[in-house]
Design a protein around this motif. Structure first.
Motif, mmCIF file in Angstrom:
data_model
loop_
_atom_site.group_PDB
_atom_site.id
_atom_site.type_symbol
_atom_site.label_atom_id
_atom_site.label_comp_id
_atom_site.label_asym_id
_atom_site.label_seq_id
_atom_site.Cartn_x
_atom_site.Cartn_y
_atom_site.Cartn_z
ATOM 1 N N THR A 1 93.849 58.167 88.733
ATOM 2 C CA THR A 1 94.465 57.222 89.671
ATOM 3 C C THR A 1 95.960 57.484 89.847
ATOM 4 O O THR A 1 96.533 57.109 90.856
ATOM 5 N N SER A 2 96.583 58.150 88.875
ATOM 6 C CA SER A 2 98.017 58.428 88.974
ATOM 7 C C SER A 2 98.301 59.822 89.542
ATOM 8 O O SER A 2 99.458 60.212 89.677
ATOM 9 N N LEU A 3 97.252 60.564 89.908
ATOM 10 C CA LEU A 3 97.423 61.929 90.405
ATOM 11 C C LEU A 3 97.258 61.999 91.920
ATOM 12 O O LEU A 3 96.558 61.182 92.520
ATOM 13 N N SER A 4 97.865 63.005 92.510
ATOM 14 C CA SER A 4 97.696 63.241 93.948
ATOM 15 C C SER A 4 96.315 63.881 94.172
ATOM 16 O O SER A 4 95.725 64.432 93.239
ATOM 17 N N PRO A 5 95.799 63.835 95.405
ATOM 18 C CA PRO A 5 94.514 64.497 95.693
ATOM 19 C C PRO A 5 94.506 65.977 95.304
ATOM 20 O O PRO A 5 93.515 66.471 94.761
ATOM 21 N N THR A 6 95.596 66.677 95.531
ATOM 22 C CA THR A 6 95.685 68.103 95.168
ATOM 23 C C THR A 6 95.562 68.280 93.659
ATOM 24 O O THR A 6 94.858 69.175 93.176
ATOM 25 N N GLU A 7 96.256 67.415 92.893
ATOM 26 C CA GLU A 7 96.195 67.505 91.427
ATOM 27 C C GLU A 7 94.796 67.149 90.916
ATOM 28 O O GLU A 7 94.302 67.765 89.972
ATOM 29 N N ILE A 8 94.169 66.175 91.546
ATOM 30 C CA ILE A 8 92.806 65.791 91.151
ATOM 31 C C ILE A 8 91.855 66.971 91.371
ATOM 32 O O ILE A 8 91.058 67.313 90.482
ATOM 33 N N LYS A 9 91.923 67.597 92.532
ATOM 34 C CA LYS A 9 91.046 68.744 92.810
ATOM 35 C C LYS A 9 91.296 69.891 91.830
ATOM 36 O O LYS A 9 90.354 70.543 91.386
ATOM 37 N N ARG A 10 92.552 70.112 91.479
ATOM 38 C CA ARG A 10 92.880 71.174 90.522
ATOM 39 C C ARG A 10 92.269 70.873 89.153
ATOM 40 O O ARG A 10 91.670 71.736 88.518
ATOM 41 N N LYS A 11 92.412 69.624 88.711
ATOM 42 C CA LYS A 11 91.842 69.241 87.409
ATOM 43 C C LYS A 11 90.313 69.312 87.437
ATOM 44 O O LYS A 11 89.684 69.743 86.468
ATOM 45 N N GLU A 12 89.715 68.883 88.556
ATOM 46 C CA GLU A 12 88.256 68.983 88.686
ATOM 47 C C GLU A 12 87.814 70.445 88.649
ATOM 48 O O GLU A 12 86.798 70.777 88.037
ATOM 49 N N ALA A 13 88.586 71.323 89.289
ATOM 50 C CA ALA A 13 88.269 72.760 89.280
ATOM 51 C C ALA A 13 88.274 73.307 87.850
ATOM 52 O O ALA A 13 87.421 74.125 87.491
ATOM 53 N N GLU A 14 89.220 72.846 87.039
ATOM 54 C CA GLU A 14 89.268 73.271 85.636
ATOM 55 C C GLU A 14 88.013 72.819 84.889
ATOM 56 O O GLU A 14 87.449 73.569 84.094
ATOM 57 N N LEU A 15 87.583 71.583 85.157
ATOM 58 C CA LEU A 15 86.372 71.062 84.513
ATOM 59 C C LEU A 15 85.136 71.836 84.983
ATOM 60 O O LEU A 15 84.258 72.169 84.180
ATOM 61 N N PHE A 16 85.059 72.105 86.273
ATOM 62 C CA PHE A 16 83.948 72.895 86.811
ATOM 63 C C PHE A 16 83.920 74.281 86.162
ATOM 64 O O PHE A 16 82.857 74.773 85.785
ATOM 65 N N ALA A 17 85.084 74.910 86.065
ATOM 66 C CA ALA A 17 85.163 76.272 85.525
ATOM 67 C C ALA A 17 84.616 76.341 84.101
ATOM 68 O O ALA A 17 83.936 77.307 83.738
ATOM 69 N N LYS A 18 84.885 75.316 83.303
ATOM 70 C CA LYS A 18 84.358 75.286 81.931
ATOM 71 C C LYS A 18 82.838 75.248 81.930
ATOM 72 O O LYS A 18 82.191 75.873 81.089
ATOM 73 N N THR A 19 82.254 74.508 82.861
ATOM 74 C CA THR A 19 80.798 74.376 82.925
ATOM 75 C C THR A 19 80.147 75.604 83.562
ATOM 76 O O THR A 19 79.080 76.030 83.141
ATOM 77 N N LEU A 20 80.799 76.174 84.563
ATOM 78 C CA LEU A 20 80.246 77.312 85.291
ATOM 79 C C LEU A 20 80.305 78.617 84.517
ATOM 80 O O LEU A 20 79.408 79.451 84.642
ATOM 81 N N GLY A 21 81.373 78.821 83.785
ATOM 82 C CA GLY A 21 81.577 80.133 83.169
ATOM 83 C C GLY A 21 81.747 81.169 84.269
ATOM 84 O O GLY A 21 82.491 80.969 85.222
ATOM 85 N N THR A 22 81.005 82.269 84.168
ATOM 86 C CA THR A 22 81.095 83.335 85.172
ATOM 87 C C THR A 22 79.933 83.304 86.167
ATOM 88 O O THR A 22 79.769 84.239 86.952
ATOM 89 N N ASN A 23 79.141 82.254 86.132
ATOM 90 C CA ASN A 23 77.970 82.167 87.020
ATOM 91 C C ASN A 23 78.370 82.037 88.485
ATOM 92 O O ASN A 23 79.363 81.389 88.818
ATOM 93 N N LYS A 24 77.548 82.624 89.359
ATOM 94 C CA LYS A 24 77.713 82.444 90.791
ATOM 95 C C LYS A 24 77.266 81.031 91.148
ATOM 96 O O LYS A 24 76.419 80.450 90.459
ATOM 97 N N PHE A 25 77.807 80.496 92.245
ATOM 98 C CA PHE A 25 77.442 79.139 92.635
ATOM 99 C C PHE A 25 77.537 78.960 94.143
ATOM 100 O O PHE A 25 78.187 79.727 94.846
ATOM 101 N N ILE A 26 76.871 77.920 94.607
ATOM 102 C CA ILE A 26 76.875 77.508 96.010
ATOM 103 C C ILE A 26 77.685 76.227 96.067
ATOM 104 O O ILE A 26 77.372 75.253 95.380
ATOM 105 N N ALA A 27 78.737 76.220 96.876
ATOM 106 C CA ALA A 27 79.602 75.050 96.996
ATOM 107 C C ALA A 27 79.150 74.195 98.172
ATOM 108 O O ALA A 27 78.914 74.714 99.263
ATOM 109 N N LEU A 28 79.019 72.902 97.950
ATOM 110 C CA LEU A 28 78.730 71.980 99.042
ATOM 111 C C LEU A 28 80.053 71.457 99.578
ATOM 112 O O LEU A 28 80.783 70.775 98.865
#
Length: 156
Positions: free
Chosen positions: A46-73
């Motif tokens: 709630t204290s982050l900008s939309p850009t910062e939120i997306k960046r943090k979410e990307a970090e969380l996704f990266a941990k789960t994805l590893g090096t796997n290919k993916f389809i983005a919605l």
């Protein structure tokens, strides 16, 4: 049997979403092995900008994805009618290593750095949906696509 992972930010807030997802998971189980992964939203978002939120979410996704290919919605992705999506899904399955991963971002979408790594960008509609509803629509469209390719009565 193909393994399909759906990785999404956030959790289902409404029981009807969870119930609908379980319904389609059961129907899809004859065609694919499904795994639905819900990544908690970043802390203090709630204290982050939309850009910062997306960046943090990307970090969380990266941990789960590893090096796997993916389809983005994403809303800017390619969208299909049901028959064309069924054909596209068949192509994706035939070129996969036995696994498809679909990524659903949070309220602000998926960070550009992560989008650049997507093997395909898919849109379910030119309309905008909540990320909860996107999960449910994706499950239904996957079931519809498999039903078309296996010539069952669901699509008719």
């Amino acid at each position: 049997m193909i393994k399909i992972k759906i990785i999404a930010i956030g959790k289902d807030k409404d029981k009807w979403v969870t119930d609908g997802q379980k319904h389609f998971e059961k129907l899809l189980s004859r065609f694919a092995k499904l795994e639905s992964i819900h990544i908690p939203s970043p802390k203090l978002s709630t204290s982050l900008s939309p850009t910062e939120i997306k960046r943090k979410e990307a970090e969380l996704f990266a941990k789960t994805l590893g090096t796997n290919k993916f389809i983005a919605l994403v809303d800017s992705g390619v969208y299909f009618n049901s028959i064309a999506f069924s054909r596209q899904l068949e192509k994706m399955i035939s070129t996969s290593a036995g696994q498809l991963i679909f990524l659903i971002g949070g309220a602000y979408g998926i960070d550009d750095t992560l989008l650049a790594k997507a093997s395909f960008k898919l849109s379910l509609s030119p309309l905008t949906f909540s990320h909860q509803l996107v999960r449910l629509v994706l499950f239904e469209q996957l079931y519809r696509a498999f039903s078309i390719s296996h010539n069952t009565d669901y699509h008719k």
